[in-house]
Design an enzyme around this catalytic site. Structure first.
Site, PDB file in Angstrom:
ATOM      1  N   ASP A   1       0.862  -1.181   0.000  1.00 20.81           N
ATOM      2  CA  ASP A   1       0.000   0.000   0.000  1.00 20.81           C
ATOM      3  C   ASP A   1       0.905   1.239   0.000  1.00 20.81           C
ATOM      4  O   ASP A   1       1.733   1.401   0.913  1.00 20.81           O
ATOM      5  CB  ASP A   1      -0.868  -0.071   1.278  1.00 20.81           C
ATOM      6  CG  ASP A   1      -1.863   1.069   1.370  1.00 20.81           C
ATOM      7  OD1 ASP A   1      -1.586   2.152   0.824  1.00 20.81           O
ATOM      8  OD2 ASP A   1      -2.914   0.865   2.003  1.00 20.81           O
TER       9      ASP A   1
ATOM     10  N   THR B   1      -1.979  13.477 -14.796  1.00 15.73           N
ATOM     11  CA  THR B   1      -3.161  13.616 -15.658  1.00 15.73           C
ATOM     12  C   THR B   1      -3.285  14.986 -16.336  1.00 15.73           C
ATOM     13  O   THR B   1      -2.808  16.001 -15.801  1.00 15.73           O
ATOM     14  CB  THR B   1      -4.427  13.376 -14.784  1.00 15.73           C
ATOM     15  OG1 THR B   1      -5.578  13.681 -15.542  1.00 15.73           O
ATOM     16  CG2 THR B   1      -4.438  14.239 -13.536  1.00 15.73           C
ATOM     17  N   ASP B   2      -3.999  14.993 -17.463  1.00 15.17           N
ATOM     18  CA  ASP B   2      -4.364  16.241 -18.148  1.00 15.17           C
ATOM     19  C   ASP B   2      -5.322  17.065 -17.285  1.00 15.17           C
ATOM     20  O   ASP B   2      -5.499  18.260 -17.511  1.00 15.17           O
ATOM     21  CB  ASP B   2      -5.024  15.919 -19.502  1.00 15.17           C
ATOM     22  CG  ASP B   2      -6.194  14.952 -19.393  1.00 15.17           C
ATOM     23  OD1 ASP B   2      -6.228  14.142 -18.444  1.00 15.17           O
ATOM     24  OD2 ASP B   2      -7.101  15.008 -20.256  1.00 15.17           O
TER      25      ASP B   2
ATOM     26  N   TYR C   1     -10.240  15.385  -8.133  1.00 12.94           N
ATOM     27  CA  TYR C   1      -9.259  14.426  -8.657  1.00 12.94           C
ATOM     28  C   TYR C   1      -8.022  15.174  -9.190  1.00 12.94           C
ATOM     29  O   TYR C   1      -6.890  14.863  -8.827  1.00 12.94           O
ATOM     30  CB  TYR C   1      -9.919  13.584  -9.751  1.00 12.94           C
ATOM     31  CG  TYR C   1      -8.958  12.795 -10.600  1.00 12.94           C
ATOM     32  CD1 TYR C   1      -8.330  11.645 -10.107  1.00 12.94           C
ATOM     33  CD2 TYR C   1      -8.662  13.195 -11.912  1.00 12.94           C
ATOM     34  CE1 TYR C   1      -7.441  10.922 -10.905  1.00 12.94           C
ATOM     35  CE2 TYR C   1      -7.786  12.473 -12.703  1.00 12.94           C
ATOM     36  CZ  TYR C   1      -7.179  11.342 -12.202  1.00 12.94           C
ATOM     37  OH  TYR C   1      -6.299  10.634 -12.990  1.00 12.94           O
TER      38      TYR C   1
HETATM   39  N1  LIG Z   1      -7.729   6.372 -16.542  1.00 10.34           N
HETATM   40  C1  LIG Z   1      -7.542   7.526 -17.178  1.00 10.34           C
HETATM   41  O1  LIG Z   1      -8.289   7.914 -18.088  1.00 10.34           O
HETATM   42  C2  LIG Z   1      -6.346   8.371 -16.813  1.00 10.34           C
HETATM   43  C3  LIG Z   1      -6.167   9.588 -17.486  1.00 10.34           C
HETATM   44  C4  LIG Z   1      -5.061  10.362 -17.154  1.00 10.34           C
HETATM   45  C5  LIG Z   1      -4.181   9.936 -16.183  1.00 10.34           C
HETATM   46  N2  LIG Z   1      -4.394   8.761 -15.532  1.00 10.34           N
HETATM   47  C6  LIG Z   1      -3.432   8.351 -14.508  1.00 10.34           C
HETATM   48  O2  LIG Z   1      -2.811   7.167 -14.959  1.00 10.34           O
HETATM   49  C7  LIG Z   1      -2.444   6.356 -13.850  1.00 10.34           C
HETATM   50  C8  LIG Z   1      -2.919   4.934 -14.078  1.00 10.34           C
HETATM   51  O3  LIG Z   1      -4.331   4.947 -14.194  1.00 10.34           O
HETATM   52  P1  LIG Z   1      -5.167   3.624 -14.365  1.00 10.34           P
HETATM   53  O4  LIG Z   1      -6.260   3.922 -15.322  1.00 10.34           O
HETATM   54  O5  LIG Z   1      -4.264   2.476 -14.577  1.00 10.34           O
HETATM   55  O6  LIG Z   1      -5.825   3.524 -12.906  1.00 10.34           O
HETATM   56  P2  LIG Z   1      -6.615   2.299 -12.226  1.00 10.34           P
HETATM   57  O7  LIG Z   1      -6.999   1.299 -13.261  1.00 10.34           O
HETATM   58  O8  LIG Z   1      -7.671   2.900 -11.373  1.00 10.34           O
HETATM   59  O9  LIG Z   1      -5.504   1.643 -11.308  1.00 10.34           O
HETATM   60  C9  LIG Z   1      -5.068   2.203 -10.105  1.00 10.34           C
HETATM   61  C10 LIG Z   1      -4.671   1.059  -9.198  1.00 10.34           C
HETATM   62  O10 LIG Z   1      -4.142   1.582  -7.988  1.00 10.34           O
HETATM   63  C11 LIG Z   1      -4.624   0.789  -6.927  1.00 10.34           C
HETATM   64  N3  LIG Z   1      -4.501   1.488  -5.649  1.00 10.34           N
HETATM   65  C12 LIG Z   1      -5.385   2.348  -5.077  1.00 10.34           C
HETATM   66  N4  LIG Z   1      -4.920   2.748  -3.885  1.00 10.34           N
HETATM   67  C13 LIG Z   1      -3.723   2.144  -3.689  1.00 10.34           C
HETATM   68  C14 LIG Z   1      -2.778   2.154  -2.638  1.00 10.34           C
HETATM   69  N5  LIG Z   1      -2.958   2.888  -1.528  1.00 10.34           N
HETATM   70  N6  LIG Z   1      -1.654   1.393  -2.758  1.00 10.34           N
HETATM   71  C15 LIG Z   1      -1.458   0.645  -3.866  1.00 10.34           C
HETATM   72  N7  LIG Z   1      -2.328   0.575  -4.888  1.00 10.34           N
HETATM   73  C16 LIG Z   1      -3.459   1.335  -4.807  1.00 10.34           C
HETATM   74  C17 LIG Z   1      -6.050   0.488  -7.335  1.00 10.34           C
HETATM   75  O11 LIG Z   1      -6.577  -0.574  -6.581  1.00 10.34           O
HETATM   76  P3  LIG Z   1      -8.176  -0.618  -6.288  1.00 10.34           P
HETATM   77  O12 LIG Z   1      -8.819  -0.631  -7.656  1.00 10.34           O
HETATM   78  O13 LIG Z   1      -8.325  -1.857  -5.512  1.00 10.34           O
HETATM   79  O14 LIG Z   1      -8.478   0.650  -5.525  1.00 10.34           O
HETATM   80  C18 LIG Z   1      -5.861   0.154  -8.815  1.00 10.34           C
HETATM   81  O15 LIG Z   1      -5.529  -1.203  -8.994  1.00 10.34           O
HETATM   82  C19 LIG Z   1      -3.047   7.022 -12.613  1.00 10.34           C
HETATM   83  O16 LIG Z   1      -2.043   7.759 -11.968  1.00 10.34           O
HETATM   84  C20 LIG Z   1      -4.085   7.977 -13.186  1.00 10.34           C
HETATM   85  O17 LIG Z   1      -4.263   9.089 -12.352  1.00 10.34           O
HETATM   86  C21 LIG Z   1      -5.455   7.968 -15.832  1.00 10.34           C
END
Ligand SMILES: NC(=O)c1ccc[n+]([C@@H]2O[C@H](COP(=O)([O-])OP(=O)(O)OC[C@H]3O[C@@H](n4cnc5c(N)ncnc54)[C@H](OP(=O)(O)O)[C@@H]3O)[C@@H](O)[C@H]2O)c1
Length: 283
Positions: free
Chosen positions: A38, A103-104, A127
């Site tokens: 974590d 993020t954007d 966010y």
């Molecule tokens: N998705 C988008 O459209 C988008 C756009 C721009 C930027 N981003 C950035 O890109 C990155 C990757 O995004 P993603 O889409 O892969 O996100 P995601 O699918 O939501 O994955 C995030 C992971 O982090 C885990 N997590 C949450 N709290 C945690 C903790 N305390 N310790 C360890 N793990 C933890 C979550 O577990 P649980 O699911 O169990 O909580 C999930 O498996 C992020 O930084 C996001 O802000 C995403």
């Protein structure tokens, strides 16, 4: 050999890194999820880094539910701000280079031309604010950092716009999609390759970078293209943001300028439609 910890690796970016890991035999990967490690627990992190001799950390852990963050600002802040802060502190003391994804949504979307890394940040939702706070902590606490801001991330894993559209198409024969928000989709596999390229070249060009696929599109056009490529017959109607009520406000324009990452790492980035086609062909 680079020894790389991937945190939050059950999320979509983490899953993409897992998928392509075999193409990088010179990297030794340690994938952890929230239960195993974590990022808000300093002692756990310290002990993991000490016993596994890690020299790079890719932080894929985040709170990413943009609307829910409005109702749960403390939970979003704990992971996106405090978690990033702790990770930066620990990686700094353990001499580990931190690659963090942002993020954007750190921008307000009022600009009319692509955002560079030097443009003024001004998040308009919780966010985005918590992600910006996380960035600031990293910049302050671990000089050996890469912060990669990305946008509209999709893949075959977890939940994202592509998967939501495909699911809606199984439930409805007509949908409305916002047509006045513009950005650039990002295939999470393309982002994963770029991150691993930084590690392979053992880059020391630390700093903030922007990465997305090439091209600019609205959510409406993105949806239409998904259905066209998947040969799904569904009526898609454009609607304005003001008629699509969500808890969190979203920037109307969040196109990222990628000149810095392209020039620094000599990258050529796939056009969004080509990358989308490739993902869809594998679904
Ligand atoms: N998705 C988008 O459209 C988008 C756009 C721009 C930027 N981003 C950035 O890109 C990155 C990757 O995004 P993603 O889409 O892969 O996100 P995601 O699918 O939501 O994955 C995030 C992971 O982090 C885990 N997590 C949450 N709290 C945690 C903790 N305390 N310790 C360890 N793990 C933890 C979550 O577990 P649980 O699911 O169990 O909580 C999930 O498996 C992020 O930084 C996001 O802000 C995403």
């Amino acid at each position: 050999m680079a020894r790389v910890l991937v945190t939050g690796s059950d999320g979509q970016l983490g899953m993409c890194l897992r998928e392509i890991q075999s193409q990088y035999p010179d990297i030794s990967f340690h994938f952890t999820n929230k239960n195993k490690l974590d990022i808000t627990k300093k002692r756990e992190l310290n002990s993991f880094f000490s016993s596994n001799k890690i020299n790079w950390c890719i932080n894929c852990a985040a709170y990413t539910n943009v609307d829910k963050a409005e109702e749960e600002p403390d939970s979003a802040s704990l992971i996106n701000k405090k978690g990033a802060e702790i990770l930066a502190e620990v990686t700094n003391t353990q001499n580990v280079t931190l690659i963090h994804v942002s993020t954007d949504f750190v921008f307000d979307g009022k600009q009319k031309n692509p955002y560079t890394e030097n443009d003024r940040t001004n998040p308009i939702n919780i966010y985005g604010k918590t992600k910006l706070d996380g960035e600031k902590s990293i910049v302050k606490l671990n000089q050996n950092h890469f912060i990669i801001r990305t946008s509209w991330l999709y893949s075959k894993y977890k939940s994202n716009f592509l998967k939501t559209m495909l699911k809606l198409a199984t439930e409805k024969n007509k949908i409305n999609v916002v047509s006045d928000q513009f950005g650039s989709p990002t295939n999470a596999i393309d982002l994963a390759h770029v991150i691993l390229k930084l590690i392979l070249v053992d880059s020391k060009s630390y700093g903030i970078y922007h990465f997305s696929n090439e091209g600019v599109v609205s959510w409406f056009e993105f949806a239409k293209t998904i259905f066209k490529e998947k040969q799904i017959d569904i009526e898609v109607n454009p609607i304005k943001t003001e008629n699509y009520i969500t808890l969190a406000k979203r920037p109307l324009y969040s196109v990222l300028d990628k000149t810095k990452i392209k020039e620094t790492f000599n990258l050529s980035i796939p056009f969004w439609k080509d990358s989308l086609k490739e993902t869809i062909s594998k679904l």
